[in-house]
Design an enzyme around this catalytic site. Structure first.
Site, mmCIF file in Angstrom:
data_model
loop_
_atom_site.group_PDB
_atom_site.id
_atom_site.type_symbol
_atom_site.label_atom_id
_atom_site.label_comp_id
_atom_site.label_asym_id
_atom_site.label_seq_id
_atom_site.Cartn_x
_atom_site.Cartn_y
_atom_site.Cartn_z
ATOM 1 C CG HIS A 168 36.432 -29.543 29.415
ATOM 2 N ND1 HIS A 168 35.943 -30.209 28.315
ATOM 3 C CD2 HIS A 168 35.802 -30.107 30.495
ATOM 4 C CE1 HIS A 168 35.070 -31.129 28.701
ATOM 5 N NE2 HIS A 168 34.973 -31.087 30.014
ATOM 6 C CG ASP A 220 50.966 -50.566 31.722
ATOM 7 O OD1 ASP A 220 51.966 -49.917 32.104
ATOM 8 O OD2 ASP A 220 50.945 -51.808 31.664
#
Length: 638
Positions: A348, A577
């Site tokens: 992060h 995807d």
């Protein structure tokens, strides 16, 4: 039926005494996480003064092992500590895998039980006992106790696996609380089949300095987000090779992801942290969920998120500062019986969620192109902006510390239950309209006109969680939210900026009783005021204040009486995807979670999914909250 018989070493601490109300007050063994509130780690356990346990024959007060025993007890193995909750339930806790076993000859012991027998003396006898070494606390009779311990050890090595099972099942489980985060049996094991390192093409070495927004994240956990997919139309080994090839191409554009952090010392005793972009690489793991784990096991309807999901995530337990020696990104590809789970662990301090999901979508886009023979036809538009920027222009950022390691904390939250709850577009519209009507009735036309879906959902979570916690009416509470700074700066920071550009904003504190009395519309408007106040000038003022007094944020900075709205339904999670269809569901690991955390994800077919983290008692009360559940949309099978 037991799958194997475990040798247990039972150390009976035969302290002398009058024999009144002897009771077991603790033990150590290898096991799994279970229990309710109030778990403590090894340091808390070894440093504790006194614990009180509720047994059928009454309280047993036990003096704990003092810090002088640390060196003796730490090497034994994995701790599982029995302690009392606030409501006198018993819980247990397992710790890190490196303490899982010890060796004795040729046998490997997976579990050791250390059973203490201790006397429950009345309060008026305590002073007398402290003067009498035969019945004193451990620190006052180290030598006699040490001799007795090992003398007893020689006589008490035995097969007690069955004894332990009986103790656990009938003395602990009977009085235990709900399991954290799931119900039912332990999840199936996940077996790692392979691990490989993926690196970008060679390029000149580069250092990219971290900014105030980045450095403040160094003590937080890695981001852990994952996507569940239907089974691909090719074998898993082919899938991993394909993902690896696409990832290598993505790293060509996002080469800082393949680097490591480096800390440099400066004249005067300060230090700065940067990304050393030398192509060190990221990890991709191939794993198999054994015992037939399926999609239904990972996303059961109308239930807590199962513990199985946690086992999908690599780099579990890592904090962002570990990026000095750990990969800044790792992915685990786990085969299920009827699907595959891609679990991502991402540093992060490298960037915020906006840039993280841009990276994942770029990788997915390259993967789709390769799957249809597109080769190098995929082009990022626009490419990531890798140059770091800070509002005050201070780069590199020199911190007033010789090193940051002393500012890094690894804190564990109490046991939590986690649920993913769906709010349909219709439900969200109704929440927003309800807030608007309440504000109009109160004469706040401006607030009613400004209400957003985010404000309305935040209001619902804030008020209902506050009610579930049964806070005192005078207890102050706030609603915090992670907010993107890019579009709020003047001039705006480009959308494709790769780095951290977020802050946590907060409503003004309000008393819990007042929050519940004022209603849904007032709380939504309070969230709206906090958002509106986050302007270019306020962002720059916060950067200046942090630079004057740097803080590395940890979980201790989160208010246990407030709520925190994290993640964002704007992240394109279902656009990832990789070539065989969009994900079935988005889930997360156990990183960066605490009581009162709500992470918002886009719904697969619209709306918003809210991932709610609460302690077991608070979650149980939230599940009885009629206002909250009237807005929740029932689960549908994927």
């Amino acid at each position: 039926m037991l799958r194997f018989v475990v040798w247990e070493i039972c150390f009976l601490l035969l302290l002398s005494g009058n024999g009144e109300e002897i009771g077991w007050f603790g033990f150590l063994h290898g096991g799994t996480n279970e229990g309710g509130d109030g778990i403590y780690g090894v340091d808390n356990f070894l440093g504790a003064k006194t614990w009180r346990f509720r047994f059928p024959d009454g309280d047993i007060e036990a003096g704990m092992v003092p810090s002088s025993w640390n060196n003796f007890l730490r090497p034994l193995l994995r701790f599982v500590v029995v302690r009392s909750n606030h409501d006198e339930r018993l819980v247990r806790r397992s710790l890190s895998p490196e303490m899982m076993s010890i060796s004795l000859g040729s046998d490997r012991l997976g579990s050791v039980s250390l059973l203490h027998r201790w006397q429950n003396e009345e309060e008026e006898r305590r002073k007398k006992e402290e003067k009498d070494c035969a019945r004193s606390s451990l620190q006052e009779c180290w030598s006699p106790f040490f001799g007795r311990l090992f003398s007893a050890c020689l006589l008490s090595v035995c097969l007690c696996g069955l004894l332990f099972d009986l103790l656990h099942r009938y003395s602990i489980a009977k009085m235990g609380s709900k399991s954290n985060n799931s119900v039912g049996p332990s999840p199936p094991a996940v077996r790692v089949v392979s691990r490989r390192t993926v690196a970008p093409p060679p390029r000149p070495r580069e250092r990219i300095p971290l900014t105030t927004w980045d450095v403040a994240m160094l003590s937080a956990d890695y981001i852990q987000k994952g996507l569940l997919f239907p089974p691909p139309p090719f074998p898993a080994a082919v899938l991993v090779d394909h993902l690896e090839a696409a990832l290598a191409k993505a790293l060509e554009h996002y080469y800082p992801v393949a680097g490591r952090f480096a800390t440099d010392q400066h004249t005067g005793g300060g230090c700065s942290v940067s990304i050393d972009c030398d192509g060190q690489g990221v990890d991709i793991l191939h794993a198999v969920a054994e015992n037939g784990a399926s999609v239904a096991d990972a996303i059961p309807p109308d239930a807590d998120v199962p513990r199985l999901v946690r086992s999908f995530f690599p780099l579990d337990g890592a904090v962002n500062h570990d990026g000095h020696h750990l990969p800044l990104f790792a992915v685990q590809v786990t085969e299920l019986a009827d699907g595959v789970f891609l679990a991502f662990a991402y540093n992060h301090a490298l960037s915020d969620g906006t840039a993280f999901w841009d990276f994942l979508n770029a990788w997915a886009g390259i993967s789709r192109t390769l799957s249809v023979g597109g080769g190098d036809k995929f082009h990022l538009q626009p490419p990531p902006l890798l140059e770091r920027w800070s509002p005050d222009g201070r780069l590199p950022l020199v911190l007033p510390f010789p090193d940051l390691s002393g500012h890094i904390e690894r804190l564990s939250p109490p046991p939590l239950r986690e649920r993913i709850l769906h709010f349909s577009p219709e439900s969200l519209a109704a929440l927003k309209e309800r807030a608007r009507q309440e504000l109009l009735a109160a004469g706040d036309a401006a607030g009613a006109a400004a209400v957003t879906t985010f404000q309305a959902l935040s209001s619902l979570v804030w008020r209902c969680v506050t009610r579930a916690r049964v806070l005192p009416a005078e207890q102050p509470t706030v609603c915090r939210a992670a907010i993107n700074n890019r579009a709020r700066l003047r001039p705006e920071l480009p959308r494709e900026y790769f780095g951290n550009a977020i802050y946590a904003i907060s409503t003004e504190a309000v008393r819990a009783g007042e929050l519940l009395e004022r209603g849904h519309g007032w709380a939504a408007a309070a969230v709206g005021r906090a958002v509106a106040a986050h302007t270019d000038s306020s962002i720059r003022a916060r950067v200046a204040a942090w630079t004057d007094s740097p803080v590395i944020y940890t979980l201790r900075y989160f208010d246990p009486s407030g709520v925190m709205m994290g993640s964002s339904p704007r992240f394109d999670m279902y656009g990832c995807d990789f070539g065989w269809g969009k994900p079935l569901a988005a889930r997360s690991g156990r990183a960066n979670k605490f009581d009162g955390k709500a992470s918002l994800y886009p719904g697969r077919e619209g709306g918003i999914d809210a991932e709610i983290e609460l302690t077991p008692d608070n979650m149980a009360r939230l599940e009885q909250d009629q206002e909250f559940w009237a807005a929740v949309t029932p689960d549908r099978k994927p």
